[in-house]
Design a protein around this motif. Structure first.
Motif, PDB file in Angstrom:
ATOM      1  N   VAL A  58      -2.876 -31.517 -19.292  1.00  0.00           N
ATOM      2  CA  VAL A  58      -1.758 -31.139 -20.486  1.00  0.00           C
ATOM      3  C   VAL A  58      -2.343 -30.945 -21.737  1.00  0.00           C
ATOM      4  CG1 VAL A  58       0.153 -31.975 -21.829  1.00  0.00           C
ATOM      5  CG2 VAL A  58       0.333 -32.136 -19.334  1.00  0.00           C
ATOM      6  N   ARG A  59      -3.518 -32.054 -22.107  1.00  0.00           N
ATOM      7  CA  ARG A  59      -4.161 -31.899 -23.165  1.00  0.00           C
ATOM      8  C   ARG A  59      -5.045 -30.663 -23.388  1.00  0.00           C
ATOM      9  NH1 ARG A  59      -5.104 -37.675 -22.139  1.00  0.00           N
ATOM     10  NH2 ARG A  59      -7.006 -37.268 -21.428  1.00  0.00           N
ATOM     11  N   ALA A  60      -5.810 -30.388 -22.073  1.00  0.00           N
ATOM     12  CA  ALA A  60      -6.415 -29.244 -22.113  1.00  0.00           C
ATOM     13  C   ALA A  60      -5.801 -27.895 -22.324  1.00  0.00           C
ATOM     14  CB  ALA A  60      -7.261 -29.168 -20.906  1.00  0.00           C
ATOM     15  N   SER A  61      -4.530 -27.884 -21.993  1.00  0.00           N
ATOM     16  CA  SER A  61      -3.553 -26.909 -22.154  1.00  0.00           C
ATOM     17  C   SER A  61      -3.181 -26.624 -23.473  1.00  0.00           C
ATOM     18  CB  SER A  61      -2.318 -26.766 -21.252  1.00  0.00           C
ATOM     19  OG  SER A  61      -1.554 -25.715 -21.491  1.00  0.00           O
ATOM     20  N   GLU A  62      -2.881 -27.842 -24.050  1.00  0.00           N
ATOM     21  CA  GLU A  62      -2.567 -28.053 -25.460  1.00  0.00           C
ATOM     22  C   GLU A  62      -3.749 -27.484 -26.550  1.00  0.00           C
ATOM     23  OE1 GLU A  62      -1.442 -31.861 -26.209  1.00  0.00           O
ATOM     24  OE2 GLU A  62       0.667 -31.767 -25.395  1.00  0.00           O
ATOM     25  N   THR A  63      -4.995 -27.827 -26.171  1.00  0.00           N
ATOM     26  CA  THR A  63      -6.235 -27.704 -26.885  1.00  0.00           C
ATOM     27  C   THR A  63      -6.401 -25.876 -26.850  1.00  0.00           C
ATOM     28  OG1 THR A  63      -7.180 -29.603 -26.468  1.00  0.00           O
ATOM     29  CG2 THR A  63      -8.737 -27.581 -27.207  1.00  0.00           C
ATOM     30  N   ASP A  64      -6.118 -25.353 -25.646  1.00  0.00           N
ATOM     31  CA  ASP A  64      -6.406 -23.963 -25.519  1.00  0.00           C
ATOM     32  C   ASP A  64      -5.242 -23.142 -26.058  1.00  0.00           C
ATOM     33  OD1 ASP A  64      -8.462 -24.131 -23.461  1.00  0.00           O
ATOM     34  OD2 ASP A  64      -7.198 -24.272 -22.013  1.00  0.00           O
ATOM     35  N   ASP A  65      -4.014 -23.663 -26.031  1.00  0.00           N
ATOM     36  CA  ASP A  65      -3.058 -22.853 -26.804  1.00  0.00           C
ATOM     37  C   ASP A  65      -3.201 -22.829 -28.423  1.00  0.00           C
ATOM     38  OD1 ASP A  65      -1.603 -22.406 -24.512  1.00  0.00           O
ATOM     39  OD2 ASP A  65      -0.397 -24.206 -24.491  1.00  0.00           O
ATOM     40  N   ARG A  66      -3.774 -24.145 -28.745  1.00  0.00           N
ATOM     41  CA  ARG A  66      -4.121 -24.511 -30.269  1.00  0.00           C
ATOM     42  C   ARG A  66      -5.202 -23.394 -30.789  1.00  0.00           C
ATOM     43  NH1 ARG A  66      -7.908 -26.942 -32.287  1.00  0.00           N
ATOM     44  NH2 ARG A  66      -8.359 -28.263 -30.437  1.00  0.00           N
ATOM     45  N   ILE A  67      -6.215 -23.349 -30.004  1.00  0.00           N
ATOM     46  CA  ILE A  67      -7.304 -22.416 -30.247  1.00  0.00           C
ATOM     47  C   ILE A  67      -6.930 -21.083 -30.319  1.00  0.00           C
ATOM     48  CG2 ILE A  67      -9.441 -21.683 -29.085  1.00  0.00           C
ATOM     49  CD1 ILE A  67     -10.162 -24.213 -27.969  1.00  0.00           C
ATOM     50  N   GLN A  68      -6.147 -20.541 -29.054  1.00  0.00           N
ATOM     51  CA  GLN A  68      -5.678 -19.296 -29.325  1.00  0.00           C
ATOM     52  C   GLN A  68      -4.685 -18.862 -30.562  1.00  0.00           C
ATOM     53  OE1 GLN A  68      -5.740 -18.993 -24.416  1.00  0.00           O
ATOM     54  NE2 GLN A  68      -3.751 -18.905 -25.556  1.00  0.00           N
ATOM     55  N   SER A  69      -3.786 -19.722 -30.873  1.00  0.00           N
ATOM     56  CA  SER A  69      -3.058 -19.425 -31.983  1.00  0.00           C
ATOM     57  C   SER A  69      -3.836 -19.537 -33.332  1.00  0.00           C
ATOM     58  CB  SER A  69      -1.874 -20.447 -31.955  1.00  0.00           C
ATOM     59  OG  SER A  69      -2.088 -21.775 -32.322  1.00  0.00           O
TER      60      SER A  69
END
Length: 253
Positions: A23-34
């Motif tokens: 979940v944390r990795a997914s949140e980080t990836d989403d933040r990077i993309q946005s």
């Protein structure tokens, strides 16, 4: 029974940990993309390009098209400077036919790029023409100092043989956006500084580390001499969004 219970408990806890990490990795990836799309660089210099940013556990892949090599590099440096990014796989494709390296068209593109990130000159109001390595500058400058600085930056491009500065001084200086610098994020500042260093002949050979924190740029690495170190400070200080420069470069002839 106790042994089996312990095994079940450990298995459940292990699954919880894995889920939490995922979940944390997914949140980080989403933040990077946005965050990439929200950077000053992507909102201004790259707004007309078709760039897709995909992050998987901090490993970012860039796909799509840009207009030239400098924009491809700018996109990579911006994303690489975002928190959480571990690596950038730059698969961007340059659209259209590019001028041959060291040709007049190529040099013209380099000169325009050197002016683009500099807040003390106006890339928009400056016309650049190159013939046999000689740059002719036309357009309007707000002051004699701005005219001279435009010529200075154009002259510092590798391959330029001379400058014919025909810019005129405007009777009424153009209005500057006083809030623009405050809106520029650290990743965009770092990327602009790095690209500016590559563009200028005086700094292109340096192995310079660039870090930005709240607009304050810290430089590390080696300079050939004191004049080169001073030029690195000058180039970085003139970049959009920079509030201060701390130059920790060492002189290593």
């Amino acid at each position: 029974m106790n042994v089996n219970y312990s095994k079940v408990f450990l298995a459940v806890m292990f699954g919880v940990v894995l889920t939490s990490v995922s979940v944390r990795a997914s949140e980080t990836d989403d933040r990077i993309q946005s965050s990439a799309k929200d950077t000053y660089v992507f909102r201004t210099y790259l707004k007309d390009d078709s760039i897709k940013v995909m992050s998987n556990d901090g490993m970012v892949t860039l796909t799509g098209t840009v207009n030239d090599e400098s924009q491809k590099g700018l996109a990579q440096e911006t994303v690489a400077s975002l928190p959480g990014v571990k690596n950038v796989d730059n698969q961007l494709v340059i659209s259209g036919q590019q001028p041959p390296e060291n040709s007049d068209g190529w040099l013209s593109m380099k000169v325009k790029g050197s002016l683009l990130f500099n807040r003390n000159v106006s890339a928009v109001n400056t016309e650049v023409y190159v013939t046999d390595g000689i740059v002719t500058l036309k357009g309007q400058a707000d002051s004699q100092a701005q005219k001279d600085l435009t010529g200075e930056y154009a002259k510092d491009i590798d391959g330029i043989k001379g400058i014919d500065n025909q810019m005129t001084i405007a009777e009424t200086p153009s209005k500057q956006d006083q809030t623009k610098d405050n809106k520029i994020d650290d990743a965009s500042i770092t990327a602009q500084v790095k690209m500016a260093f590559l563009t200028h002949h005086s700094t292109s050979a340096f192995k310079t580390g660039v870090e930005t924190n709240n607009g304050i740029v810290t430089l590390s690495g080696n300079a050939i001499n004191g004049a080169g170190k001073d030029m690195a400070t000058k180039v970085a200080s003139d970049i959009n969004g920079v509030t201060n420069v701390v130059n920790n470069m060492t002189i290593n002839p």
